[in-house]
Design an enzyme around this catalytic site. Structure first.
Site, PDB file in Angstrom:
ATOM      1  N   MET A  16      12.104  -6.131  -0.646  1.00  0.00           N
ATOM      2  CA  MET A  16      12.311  -6.513  -2.153  1.00  0.00           C
ATOM      3  C   MET A  16      13.084  -5.748  -2.924  1.00  0.00           C
ATOM      4  O   MET A  16      12.818  -5.784  -4.306  1.00  0.00           O
ATOM      5  CB  MET A  16      10.785  -6.271  -2.242  1.00  0.00           C
ATOM      6  CG  MET A  16       9.729  -7.164  -1.667  1.00  0.00           C
ATOM      7  SD  MET A  16       8.321  -7.705  -2.331  1.00  0.00           S
ATOM      8  CE  MET A  16       7.374  -5.981  -2.619  1.00  0.00           C
ATOM      9  N   ARG A  75       7.716   2.240  -5.382  1.00  0.00           N
ATOM     10  CA  ARG A  75       6.904   2.423  -6.615  1.00  0.00           C
ATOM     11  C   ARG A  75       6.666   3.797  -6.877  1.00  0.00           C
ATOM     12  O   ARG A  75       6.242   4.278  -8.094  1.00  0.00           O
ATOM     13  CB  ARG A  75       5.318   1.975  -6.072  1.00  0.00           C
ATOM     14  CG  ARG A  75       5.199   0.475  -5.752  1.00  0.00           C
ATOM     15  CD  ARG A  75       3.461   0.486  -5.594  1.00  0.00           C
ATOM     16  NE  ARG A  75       3.447  -1.127  -5.675  1.00  0.00           N
ATOM     17  CZ  ARG A  75       3.576  -1.812  -4.632  1.00  0.00           C
ATOM     18  NH1 ARG A  75       3.859  -1.539  -3.745  1.00  0.00           N
ATOM     19  NH2 ARG A  75       3.435  -3.300  -5.171  1.00  0.00           N
ATOM     20  N   HIS A  86      15.784   2.529  -1.196  1.00  0.00           N
ATOM     21  CA  HIS A  86      15.890   3.731  -1.117  1.00  0.00           C
ATOM     22  C   HIS A  86      16.432   4.202   0.493  1.00  0.00           C
ATOM     23  O   HIS A  86      16.355   3.296   1.250  1.00  0.00           O
ATOM     24  CB  HIS A  86      14.522   4.398  -1.658  1.00  0.00           C
ATOM     25  CG  HIS A  86      13.437   3.771  -0.828  1.00  0.00           C
ATOM     26  ND1 HIS A  86      13.293   3.725   0.461  1.00  0.00           N
ATOM     27  CD2 HIS A  86      12.168   2.972  -1.257  1.00  0.00           C
ATOM     28  CE1 HIS A  86      11.937   3.256   0.690  1.00  0.00           C
ATOM     29  NE2 HIS A  86      11.489   2.862  -0.248  1.00  0.00           N
ATOM     30  N   HIS A 140      14.730   2.323   3.205  1.00  0.00           N
ATOM     31  CA  HIS A 140      15.025   0.873   3.355  1.00  0.00           C
ATOM     32  C   HIS A 140      16.468   1.329   4.260  1.00  0.00           C
ATOM     33  O   HIS A 140      17.032   0.474   5.043  1.00  0.00           O
ATOM     34  CB  HIS A 140      15.495   0.229   2.215  1.00  0.00           C
ATOM     35  CG  HIS A 140      14.417  -0.288   1.357  1.00  0.00           C
ATOM     36  ND1 HIS A 140      13.869   0.550   0.152  1.00  0.00           N
ATOM     37  CD2 HIS A 140      13.399  -1.141   1.491  1.00  0.00           C
ATOM     38  CE1 HIS A 140      12.969  -0.032  -0.302  1.00  0.00           C
ATOM     39  NE2 HIS A 140      12.505  -0.807   0.657  1.00  0.00           N
ATOM     40  N   SER A 151       8.916   5.268  -1.241  1.00  0.00           N
ATOM     41  CA  SER A 151       8.460   3.759  -1.728  1.00  0.00           C
ATOM     42  C   SER A 151       9.171   3.727  -3.240  1.00  0.00           C
ATOM     43  O   SER A 151       9.339   4.380  -3.816  1.00  0.00           O
ATOM     44  CB  SER A 151       7.015   3.950  -2.169  1.00  0.00           C
ATOM     45  OG  SER A 151       6.498   3.001  -2.719  1.00  0.00           O
ATOM     46  N   GLY A 156       9.371  -1.141   8.372  1.00  0.00           N
ATOM     47  CA  GLY A 156       8.906   0.166   8.337  1.00  0.00           C
ATOM     48  C   GLY A 156       7.630   0.411   8.652  1.00  0.00           C
ATOM     49  O   GLY A 156       6.624  -0.385   8.384  1.00  0.00           O
ATOM     50  N   GLU A 157       7.385   1.628   9.644  1.00  0.00           N
ATOM     51  CA  GLU A 157       5.776   1.869   9.903  1.00  0.00           C
ATOM     52  C   GLU A 157       5.137   2.134   8.660  1.00  0.00           C
ATOM     53  O   GLU A 157       3.988   2.600   8.691  1.00  0.00           O
ATOM     54  CB  GLU A 157       6.010   3.086  10.939  1.00  0.00           C
ATOM     55  CG  GLU A 157       6.651   2.449  12.247  1.00  0.00           C
ATOM     56  CD  GLU A 157       6.548   3.770  13.224  1.00  0.00           C
ATOM     57  OE1 GLU A 157       6.164   4.913  12.979  1.00  0.00           O
ATOM     58  OE2 GLU A 157       6.909   3.285  14.566  1.00  0.00           O
ATOM     59  N   GLN A 186       3.178 -12.387  -2.597  1.00  0.00           N
ATOM     60  CA  GLN A 186       2.196 -11.024  -1.930  1.00  0.00           C
ATOM     61  C   GLN A 186       1.931 -10.084  -3.004  1.00  0.00           C
ATOM     62  O   GLN A 186       1.320  -9.066  -2.831  1.00  0.00           O
ATOM     63  CB  GLN A 186       3.307 -10.508  -0.931  1.00  0.00           C
ATOM     64  CG  GLN A 186       4.428  -9.846  -1.484  1.00  0.00           C
ATOM     65  CD  GLN A 186       5.174  -9.030  -0.414  1.00  0.00           C
ATOM     66  OE1 GLN A 186       5.966  -9.905   0.114  1.00  0.00           O
ATOM     67  NE2 GLN A 186       5.334  -8.054  -0.294  1.00  0.00           N
ATOM     68  N   ALA A 240      15.073  -2.368  -4.979  1.00  0.00           N
ATOM     69  CA  ALA A 240      15.039  -1.232  -5.206  1.00  0.00           C
ATOM     70  C   ALA A 240      15.234  -0.213  -4.139  1.00  0.00           C
ATOM     71  O   ALA A 240      14.319   0.801  -3.661  1.00  0.00           O
ATOM     72  CB  ALA A 240      13.790  -0.882  -6.079  1.00  0.00           C
TER      73      ALA A 240
HETATM   74  P1  AMP Z   1       9.660  -3.227   0.623  1.00  0.00           P
HETATM   75  O1  AMP Z   1      10.741  -3.555  -0.073  1.00  0.00           O
HETATM   76  O2  AMP Z   1       8.532  -2.245  -0.158  1.00  0.00           O
HETATM   77  O3  AMP Z   1       9.066  -4.766   0.728  1.00  0.00           O
HETATM   78  O4  AMP Z   1       9.956  -2.420   2.142  1.00  0.00           O
HETATM   79  C1  AMP Z   1      11.024  -3.311   2.962  1.00  0.00           C
HETATM   80  C2  AMP Z   1      10.771  -2.853   4.083  1.00  0.00           C
HETATM   81  O5  AMP Z   1      11.247  -1.226   4.024  1.00  0.00           O
HETATM   82  C3  AMP Z   1       9.533  -2.752   4.700  1.00  0.00           C
HETATM   83  O6  AMP Z   1       9.529  -2.958   6.377  1.00  0.00           O
HETATM   84  C4  AMP Z   1       8.840  -1.504   4.689  1.00  0.00           C
HETATM   85  O7  AMP Z   1       7.775  -1.086   5.563  1.00  0.00           O
HETATM   86  C5  AMP Z   1      10.147  -0.435   4.907  1.00  0.00           C
HETATM   87  N1  AMP Z   1       9.999   0.918   4.171  1.00  0.00           N
HETATM   88  C6  AMP Z   1       9.686   1.091   2.807  1.00  0.00           C
HETATM   89  N2  AMP Z   1       9.387   2.331   2.635  1.00  0.00           N
HETATM   90  C7  AMP Z   1       9.699   2.877   3.789  1.00  0.00           C
HETATM   91  C8  AMP Z   1       9.874   4.317   4.264  1.00  0.00           C
HETATM   92  N3  AMP Z   1       9.536   5.293   3.399  1.00  0.00           N
HETATM   93  N4  AMP Z   1      10.235   4.500   5.656  1.00  0.00           N
HETATM   94  C9  AMP Z   1      10.691   3.471   6.252  1.00  0.00           C
HETATM   95  N5  AMP Z   1      10.637   2.268   6.023  1.00  0.00           N
HETATM   96  C10 AMP Z   1      10.244   2.013   4.597  1.00  0.00           C
END
Ligand code: AMP
Length: 284
Positions: free
Chosen positions: A32, A189, A36, A39, A187, A149-150, A63, A34
């Protein structure tokens, strides 16, 4: 080199078709934005494991169960593209909203079982939104592998169930959580934490670590969970939404001592909801 960006599934499909015609494998990293280092670790795994890599950026309205959370979600496409430029990413797919949910869109994918409880209880509709958008992104990209990501452990299990049940020919690769030096899981967030909240935030991972080691060492789970809840609140979190011990793969309650298990938590620090999880170390 800037990463080429496409915004329509027609352009996306034409490019991927060319790769596949040349016999190349395709990996996708759905995000999504942003971006870091968490990702970027998924992107690095994708570039190591596939010939071609697509990163998707889409803040998926379906979501979000909370309109304020959706409105506050950071949108940083220019910075995200700059972070991806040094990596071997072949394509950035930033679908316009109508590419994902055109007028008349009426289908929702709902994964039972692993979607229930934990975040599923506290964010009604969240995993339906995740399952629907992930199915669409996997079908639109035609990827051979997708990286998750886990950190979002329940989401990872929902996605595994989804591709198995719908025969989507895509291998799901889970990658370890990337953390700050003080243990806080990265994160998007975290950007919304005040300085004081940021200082309190590592208490979440610390409390999980203490509880996981205690349970591995024989402490009764209820005792370890109570102590962890107290430590999280004492550090300044205003609410522990859930803190639970579950079976690793299907998130069912743990019944037999010694089976692979994991602690999962969601807690509020001011206006920011943080989640984390840790496996119970195996003894021996
Ligand atoms: P999001 O942009 O929050 O939807 O996350 C995109 C992907 O990055 C998802 O598969 C998350 O599980 C993964 N992700 C987010 N934060 C972390 C992290 N700290 N370590 C590893 N993977 C992450």
């Amino acid at each position: 080199m800037p990463v080429p960006t496409v915004r329509s599934r027609t352009e996306l499909r034409a490019i991927v078709a060319g790769w596949k015609a040349a016999g190349e494998t395709v990996g996708v990293v759905p995000t999504m934005g942003a971006l870091h280092a968490g990702h970027l670790s998924l992107v690095e795994a994708a570039t190591a494991g596939s010939d071609r890599v697509v990163v998707t950026l889409f803040v998926n309205p379906r979501q979000f169960n909370d309109a304020a959370d959706l409105a506050a979600y950071p949108r940083t496409e220019t910075e995200d593209a700059a972070k991806l430029a040094p990596l071997a990413v072949d394509l950035l797919y930033v679908p316009d909203g109508d590419q994902m949910y055109p007028p008349g869109f009426a289908t929702t994918i709902s994964v039972a079982g692993v979607s229930e409880g934990l975040c599923g209880t506290h964010r009604p509709g969240h995993f339906d939104g995740v399952a629907t958008v992930v199915a669409k992104l996997l079908l639109q990209t035609g990827a051979d592998r997708a990286y998750f990501g886990e950190k979002d452990w329940q989401q990872l299990q929902v996605v595994r169930r989804l591709v198995t049940d719908l025969d989507i020919p895509c291998e799901i690769v889970g990658r370890p959580t990337v953390r700050e030096a003080d243990g806080l899981a990265l994160s998007s967030r975290n950007l919304r934490l005040t300085a004081a909240e940021r200082a309190s935030a590592p208490a979440l991972a610390q409390a999980l670590g203490v509880a996981a080691r205690a349970i591995a060492g024989g402490t009764a789970p209820a005792t370890a969970l109570d102590a962890a809840r107290a430590a999280i609140l004492a550090a300044g979190f205003r609410e522990v939404e859930y803190l639970d011990l579950r079976r690793d793969a299907d998130l069912a309650p743990v019944e037999t001592a010694g089976e692979p298990a994991r602690l999962l938590v969601a807690a509020w620090l001011g206006d920011v909801r943080l989640i984390d999880n840790l496996p119970i170390p195996t003894v021996g």
